[in-house]
Design a protein around this motif. Structure first.
Motif, PDB file in Angstrom:
ATOM      1  N   SER A 151       0.681  -1.086  -0.153  1.00 44.39           N
ATOM      2  CA  SER A 151       0.016  -0.033   0.107  1.00 44.39           C
ATOM      3  C   SER A 151       0.949   1.195   0.106  1.00 44.39           C
ATOM      4  O   SER A 151       1.914   1.185   0.452  1.00 44.39           O
ATOM      5  CB  SER A 151      -1.095   0.036   1.173  1.00 44.39           C
ATOM      6  N   THR A 152       0.405   2.290  -0.309  1.00 50.92           N
ATOM      7  CA  THR A 152       0.915   3.626  -0.611  1.00 50.92           C
ATOM      8  C   THR A 152       1.015   4.238   1.057  1.00 50.92           C
ATOM      9  O   THR A 152       0.326   3.823   1.635  1.00 50.92           O
ATOM     10  CB  THR A 152       0.331   4.550  -1.419  1.00 50.92           C
ATOM     11  N   ALA A 153       1.662   5.507   1.122  1.00 49.34           N
ATOM     12  CA  ALA A 153       1.705   6.233   2.223  1.00 49.34           C
ATOM     13  C   ALA A 153       0.071   6.423   2.867  1.00 49.34           C
ATOM     14  O   ALA A 153       0.047   6.622   4.041  1.00 49.34           O
ATOM     15  CB  ALA A 153       2.105   7.531   2.276  1.00 49.34           C
ATOM     16  N   ALA A 154      -0.694   6.801   1.987  1.00 48.11           N
ATOM     17  CA  ALA A 154      -2.155   7.117   2.146  1.00 48.11           C
ATOM     18  C   ALA A 154      -3.092   5.715   2.432  1.00 48.11           C
ATOM     19  O   ALA A 154      -4.129   5.856   2.629  1.00 48.11           O
ATOM     20  CB  ALA A 154      -2.812   7.712   0.885  1.00 48.11           C
ATOM     21  N   GLY A 155      -2.482   4.375   2.319  1.00 51.34           N
ATOM     22  CA  GLY A 155      -3.131   3.267   2.517  1.00 51.34           C
ATOM     23  C   GLY A 155      -3.747   2.987   1.184  1.00 51.34           C
ATOM     24  O   GLY A 155      -4.550   1.784   1.462  1.00 51.34           O
TER      25      GLY A 155
ATOM     26  N   GLY B  54      -6.652   7.876 -11.639  1.00 53.03           N
ATOM     27  CA  GLY B  54      -5.576   9.203 -11.760  1.00 53.03           C
ATOM     28  C   GLY B  54      -5.606  10.028 -10.631  1.00 53.03           C
ATOM     29  O   GLY B  54      -4.722  11.047 -10.507  1.00 53.03           O
ATOM     30  N   PHE B  55      -6.195   9.774  -9.700  1.00 53.74           N
ATOM     31  CA  PHE B  55      -6.323  10.562  -8.315  1.00 53.74           C
ATOM     32  C   PHE B  55      -5.012  10.113  -7.501  1.00 53.74           C
ATOM     33  O   PHE B  55      -4.679   8.988  -7.177  1.00 53.74           O
ATOM     34  CB  PHE B  55      -7.601  10.248  -7.531  1.00 53.74           C
ATOM     35  N   THR B  56      -4.296  11.074  -7.045  1.00 55.86           N
ATOM     36  CA  THR B  56      -3.278  10.896  -5.765  1.00 55.86           C
ATOM     37  C   THR B  56      -3.365  11.905  -4.793  1.00 55.86           C
ATOM     38  O   THR B  56      -3.356  13.048  -4.990  1.00 55.86           O
ATOM     39  CB  THR B  56      -1.806  11.300  -6.590  1.00 55.86           C
ATOM     40  N   PRO B  57      -3.713  11.200  -3.692  1.00 49.58           N
ATOM     41  CA  PRO B  57      -3.865  11.937  -2.512  1.00 49.58           C
ATOM     42  C   PRO B  57      -2.451  12.748  -2.132  1.00 49.58           C
ATOM     43  O   PRO B  57      -1.368  12.395  -2.651  1.00 49.58           O
ATOM     44  CB  PRO B  57      -4.089  10.844  -1.508  1.00 49.58           C
ATOM     45  N   GLN B  58      -2.635  13.965  -1.194  1.00 46.64           N
ATOM     46  CA  GLN B  58      -1.621  14.563  -0.871  1.00 46.64           C
ATOM     47  C   GLN B  58      -0.224  13.708  -0.330  1.00 46.64           C
ATOM     48  O   GLN B  58       0.785  14.137  -0.464  1.00 46.64           O
ATOM     49  CB  GLN B  58      -1.951  15.733   0.088  1.00 46.64           C
ATOM     50  N   GLU B  59      -0.657  12.804   0.443  1.00 50.74           N
ATOM     51  CA  GLU B  59       0.163  11.905   1.127  1.00 50.74           C
ATOM     52  C   GLU B  59       1.286  11.330   0.212  1.00 50.74           C
ATOM     53  O   GLU B  59       2.409  11.008   0.462  1.00 50.74           O
ATOM     54  CB  GLU B  59      -0.200  11.102   2.103  1.00 50.74           C
TER      55      GLU B  59
END
Length: 181
Positions: A10-14, A45-50
């Motif tokens: 998972s990424t930093a945002a989960g 295409g959405f990338t959260p700020q984290e």
């Protein structure tokens, strides 16, 4: 086809990749009170700020890629590989490189020829007769042991009488050296 991992990365945002639908989702989780959060789908295409990476300019990115590993000593280079391996790489050697290679081989052969003697006190003629050199080295050891014993006895005032004439002359020379006027 292999099975999907039980705990997908998972990424930093989960955000993780759903193994069944291959969509990006935030997996369901359990709250501290025991209730369950629903799985949330993430729009393509959405990338959260984290998860947004810090901006690095081209020069900064190049410096990061050329950075030395941690603990590297500046100016130190690993020893070069053998010349035989470099000549077999398919590169043709220049005339000077070939000459240097021959010189190096000649030096290596000379180093192999030169034998360092075990005992530097042995004469050159003793090398031809190894048994004589062994006898001479044993005799030298015995005479040094006797001279040490004689020095100790001379220091204490007692004299040891030896049966060999060489030992007596050595003892008399030692006593002359020790005579204080």
């Amino acid at each position: 086809m292999s099975r999907p991992p039980l705990n997908p990365e998972s990424t930093a945002a989960g955000i993780a990749l759903d193994p069944q639908t291959l969509e990006r989702v935030i997996p369901e989780s359990r709250r501290p009170d025991g209730t369950v959060r629903k799985q949330i789908k993430i729009r393509p295409g959405f990338t959260p700020q984290e998860d947004v990476r810090r901006f690095r300019g081209t020069k900064q990115a190049q410096m990061d890629s050329n950075a030395l590993p941690k603990g590297h000593i500046i100016g130190w280079a690993p020893p070069p590989t053998s010349t035989a391996a470099s000549s077999s790489n398919g590169k043709a050697l220049s005339k000077s490189a070939k000459k240097n290679l021959k010189r190096k081989e000649k030096r290596d052969k000379e180093k192999e020829k030169d034998d360092v003697p075990d005992n530097w006190e042995d004469d050159e003629d003793d090398k031809s007769n190894p048994t004589a050199s062994a006898k001479n080295s044993k005799a030298d050891e015995n005479s040094t042991k006797e001279s040490v014993k004689e020095e100790k006895s001379a220091a204490t005032g007692t004299e040891k009488v030896s049966s060999t004439p060489d030992a007596t002359t050595a003892l008399s020379s030692k006593l002359e050296k020790l005579d204080v006027k």
